[in-house]
Write an enzyme that holds these catalytic residues in place. Structure first.
Site, PDB file in Angstrom:
ATOM      1  N   ARG A   1      10.882  -6.497   5.234  1.00 49.03           N
ATOM      2  CA  ARG A   1      10.782  -5.027   5.176  1.00 49.03           C
ATOM      3  C   ARG A   1      11.756  -4.381   6.163  1.00 49.03           C
ATOM      4  NH1 ARG A   1       5.049  -2.193   5.449  1.00 49.03           N
ATOM      5  NH2 ARG A   1       4.802  -3.411   7.368  1.00 49.03           N
TER       6      ARG A   1
ATOM      7  N   ARG B   1      -1.752  -8.937  13.480  1.00 51.17           N
ATOM      8  CA  ARG B   1      -2.160  -7.928  12.501  1.00 51.17           C
ATOM      9  C   ARG B   1      -2.985  -8.550  11.385  1.00 51.17           C
ATOM     10  NH1 ARG B   1       3.330  -5.901  10.789  1.00 51.17           N
ATOM     11  NH2 ARG B   1       2.279  -4.407   9.456  1.00 51.17           N
TER      12      ARG B   1
ATOM     13  N   ARG C   1      -9.779   1.438   8.425  1.00 57.59           N
ATOM     14  CA  ARG C   1      -9.388   0.093   8.838  1.00 57.59           C
ATOM     15  C   ARG C   1     -10.610  -0.756   9.181  1.00 57.59           C
ATOM     16  NH1 ARG C   1      -3.805   0.532   8.452  1.00 57.59           N
ATOM     17  NH2 ARG C   1      -2.746  -1.195   9.419  1.00 57.59           N
TER      18      ARG C   1
ATOM     19  N   ARG D   1      10.686  -2.805  11.718  1.00 57.63           N
ATOM     20  CA  ARG D   1       9.587  -2.322  12.557  1.00 57.63           C
ATOM     21  C   ARG D   1       9.293  -3.358  13.623  1.00 57.63           C
ATOM     22  NH1 ARG D   1       4.826  -0.319   8.533  1.00 57.63           N
ATOM     23  NH2 ARG D   1       3.570  -1.388  10.103  1.00 57.63           N
TER      24      ARG D   1
ATOM     25  N   LYS E   1       0.827  -1.211   0.000  1.00 55.71           N
ATOM     26  CA  LYS E   1       0.000   0.000   0.000  1.00 55.71           C
ATOM     27  C   LYS E   1       0.862   1.262   0.000  1.00 55.71           C
ATOM     28  CE  LYS E   1      -2.135  -1.111   3.851  1.00 55.71           C
ATOM     29  NZ  LYS E   1      -1.460  -2.397   4.116  1.00 55.71           N
TER      30      LYS E   1
HETATM   31  P1  ADP Z   1       2.088  -1.886   3.195  1.00 58.74           P
HETATM   32  O1  ADP Z   1       2.113  -0.382   3.189  1.00 58.74           O
HETATM   33  O2  ADP Z   1       0.889  -2.445   2.513  1.00 58.74           O
HETATM   34  O3  ADP Z   1       2.284  -2.479   4.551  1.00 58.74           O
HETATM   35  P2  ADP Z   1       4.720  -1.694   1.864  1.00 58.74           P
HETATM   36  O4  ADP Z   1       4.507  -0.798   0.709  1.00 58.74           O
HETATM   37  O5  ADP Z   1       5.448  -1.160   3.043  1.00 58.74           O
HETATM   38  O6  ADP Z   1       3.317  -2.364   2.298  1.00 58.74           O
HETATM   39  O7  ADP Z   1       5.469  -3.002   1.327  1.00 58.74           O
HETATM   40  C1  ADP Z   1       5.829  -4.057   2.221  1.00 58.74           C
HETATM   41  C2  ADP Z   1       7.241  -4.544   1.873  1.00 58.74           C
HETATM   42  O8  ADP Z   1       7.197  -5.242   0.627  1.00 58.74           O
HETATM   43  C3  ADP Z   1       8.264  -3.431   1.684  1.00 58.74           C
HETATM   44  O9  ADP Z   1       9.510  -3.908   2.159  1.00 58.74           O
HETATM   45  C4  ADP Z   1       8.282  -3.180   0.174  1.00 58.74           C
HETATM   46  O10 ADP Z   1       9.558  -2.719  -0.273  1.00 58.74           O
HETATM   47  C5  ADP Z   1       7.963  -4.567  -0.386  1.00 58.74           C
HETATM   48  N1  ADP Z   1       7.093  -4.560  -1.564  1.00 58.74           N
HETATM   49  C6  ADP Z   1       6.096  -3.695  -1.884  1.00 58.74           C
HETATM   50  N2  ADP Z   1       5.468  -4.038  -3.031  1.00 58.74           N
HETATM   51  C7  ADP Z   1       6.098  -5.173  -3.464  1.00 58.74           C
HETATM   52  C8  ADP Z   1       5.923  -6.017  -4.610  1.00 58.74           C
HETATM   53  N3  ADP Z   1       4.987  -5.784  -5.537  1.00 58.74           N
HETATM   54  N4  ADP Z   1       6.750  -7.081  -4.724  1.00 58.74           N
HETATM   55  C9  ADP Z   1       7.700  -7.341  -3.790  1.00 58.74           C
HETATM   56  N5  ADP Z   1       7.921  -6.581  -2.703  1.00 58.74           N
HETATM   57  C10 ADP Z   1       7.130  -5.500  -2.528  1.00 58.74           C
HETATM   58  P1  ADP Z   2       0.599  -2.072   7.498  1.00 61.56           P
HETATM   59  O1  ADP Z   2       0.248  -1.424   6.216  1.00 61.56           O
HETATM   60  O2  ADP Z   2       1.860  -2.855   7.438  1.00 61.56           O
HETATM   61  O3  ADP Z   2      -0.532  -2.788   8.144  1.00 61.56           O
HETATM   62  P2  ADP Z   2       0.435   0.507   8.841  1.00 61.56           P
HETATM   63  O4  ADP Z   2       1.670   1.318   8.860  1.00 61.56           O
HETATM   64  O5  ADP Z   2      -0.688   0.919   7.960  1.00 61.56           O
HETATM   65  O6  ADP Z   2       0.914  -0.966   8.571  1.00 61.56           O
HETATM   66  O7  ADP Z   2      -0.158   0.408  10.313  1.00 61.56           O
HETATM   67  C1  ADP Z   2       0.657   0.041  11.406  1.00 61.56           C
HETATM   68  C2  ADP Z   2      -0.170   0.047  12.688  1.00 61.56           C
HETATM   69  O8  ADP Z   2      -0.655   1.382  12.924  1.00 61.56           O
HETATM   70  C3  ADP Z   2      -1.419  -0.809  12.657  1.00 61.56           C
HETATM   71  O9  ADP Z   2      -1.152  -2.156  12.995  1.00 61.56           O
HETATM   72  C4  ADP Z   2      -2.283  -0.104  13.715  1.00 61.56           C
HETATM   73  O10 ADP Z   2      -1.845  -0.428  15.023  1.00 61.56           O
HETATM   74  C5  ADP Z   2      -1.965   1.352  13.470  1.00 61.56           C
HETATM   75  N1  ADP Z   2      -2.890   1.981  12.520  1.00 61.56           N
HETATM   76  C6  ADP Z   2      -2.595   2.469  11.277  1.00 61.56           C
HETATM   77  N2  ADP Z   2      -3.689   2.990  10.695  1.00 61.56           N
HETATM   78  C7  ADP Z   2      -4.712   2.821  11.590  1.00 61.56           C
HETATM   79  C8  ADP Z   2      -6.104   3.128  11.582  1.00 61.56           C
HETATM   80  N3  ADP Z   2      -6.689   3.699  10.529  1.00 61.56           N
HETATM   81  N4  ADP Z   2      -6.832   2.803  12.677  1.00 61.56           N
HETATM   82  C9  ADP Z   2      -6.286   2.217  13.749  1.00 61.56           C
HETATM   83  N5  ADP Z   2      -4.972   1.884  13.823  1.00 61.56           N
HETATM   84  C10 ADP Z   2      -4.199   2.193  12.761  1.00 61.56           C
END
Ligand code: ADP
Ligand code: ADP
Ligand code: ZN
Length: 214
Positions: free
Chosen positions: A124, A168, A90, A157, A16
């Site tokens: 990551r 999660r 969420r 992280r 994302k």
């Molecule tokens: P999210 O915001 O949904 O948690 P991230 O954008 O942080 O996801 O991506 C999660 C991890 O996977 C990061 O380390 C990123 O560099 C990697 N990543 C993102 N998109 C891809 C993809 N299409 N293929 C492989 N790795 C990816």
């Molecule tokens: P990922 O895309 O890997 O799930 P995020 O960076 O979006 O991670 O979120 C990390 C953490 O931040 C979540 O597990 C939650 O604890 C908190 N968080 C993020 N966005 C929200 C939201 N909209 N509502 C509640 N908690 C949130």
């Protein structure tokens, strides 16, 4: 340009943040990530700093904290042409909250298999200082362990460790997944195969955006 409000949803680690960044650059609208904003607040130990306890357990942060941060952010001038929202809503009640403030044009759902999600989360690494995201295998930094952008150390992280990942994913299944049906009924859901590599997913998203902007 007409205002365009986009949401990117998908499981943790789906990509994302990575794709939202691209959309933001392409359309010139801000990338608003509630996860990034919450991490900044915890680092700065602001009044919302206690959010960190929820995040480190893999639980959702209480709405009161998230709404206060998000509402404030959406009021900034730079959202006048729209925004790309990552990590919010969420759950259904957050979606209703957003609905009361903004019209949503498209919800891009990144569809990624569980094994890929786990690989992306465990590999990551983020910059300690600027928050930029890398991946040990799929997006390695030029110099191992060091941020390309600012030269600070890369760290894992706290919530990307194995036991928190499970929690999660459970929260995602129970709370966030129903949003797909919510937005499908409204006619704004657009599914994208997120299993492909970063460039391929971006190409699909770009095509889709061109189509709905036409
Ligand atoms: P999210 O915001 O949904 O948690 P991230 O954008 O942080 O996801 O991506 C999660 C991890 O996977 C990061 O380390 C990123 O560099 C990697 N990543 C993102 N998109 C891809 C993809 N299409 N293929 C492989 N790795 C990816
Ligand atoms: P990922 O895309 O890997 O799930 P995020 O960076 O979006 O991670 O979120 C990390 C953490 O931040 C979540 O597990 C939650 O604890 C908190 N968080 C993020 N966005 C929200 C939201 N909209 N509502 C509640 N908690 C949130
Ligand atoms: Zn950095």
């Amino acid at each position: 340009m007409k205002k365009v409000n986009i949401i990117v949803i998908g499981p943790p680690g789906a990509g994302k943040g990575t794709q939202s960044e691209r959309i933001s650059g392409e359309l010139g609208i801000p990338h608003i990530s509630t996860g990034d904003m919450l991490r900044q607040h915890s680092d700065l130990e602001t009044e919302h700093g206690m959010a960190r306890d929820y995040m480190d357990r893999g639980d959702l942060v209480p709405d009161k904290i998230v709404y206060s941060i998000l509402d404030h952010r959406l009021k900034k001038r730079d959202t006048e042409n729209g925004f790309v929202l990552d990590g919010f809503p969420r759950d259904i009640s957050q979606a209703r909250h957003l609905e009361s403030m903004e019209k949503i044009d498209a919800v891009i759902s990144l569809e990624v298999d569980k094994n890929n999600v786990i690989r992306r989360l465990t590999g990551r690494r983020i910059c300690d200082s600027c928050g930029k995201t890398f991946h040990l295998d799929y997006k390695p930094p030029v110099k191992e362990g060091v941020c390309d952008k600012c030269g600070s150390d890369l760290v894992q992280r706290e919530d990307d460790k194995k036991d928190v990942i499970e929690q999660r994913l459970k929260k995602y299944r129970d709370k966030t997944l129903p949003l797909k049906e919510f937005y499908r009924k409204k006619g704004v859901l657009r599914k994208v195969d997120g299993n492909k590599d970063i460039e391929a997913v971006w190409n699909d998203i770009k095509e889709m955006i061109e189509e709905f902007l036409r």
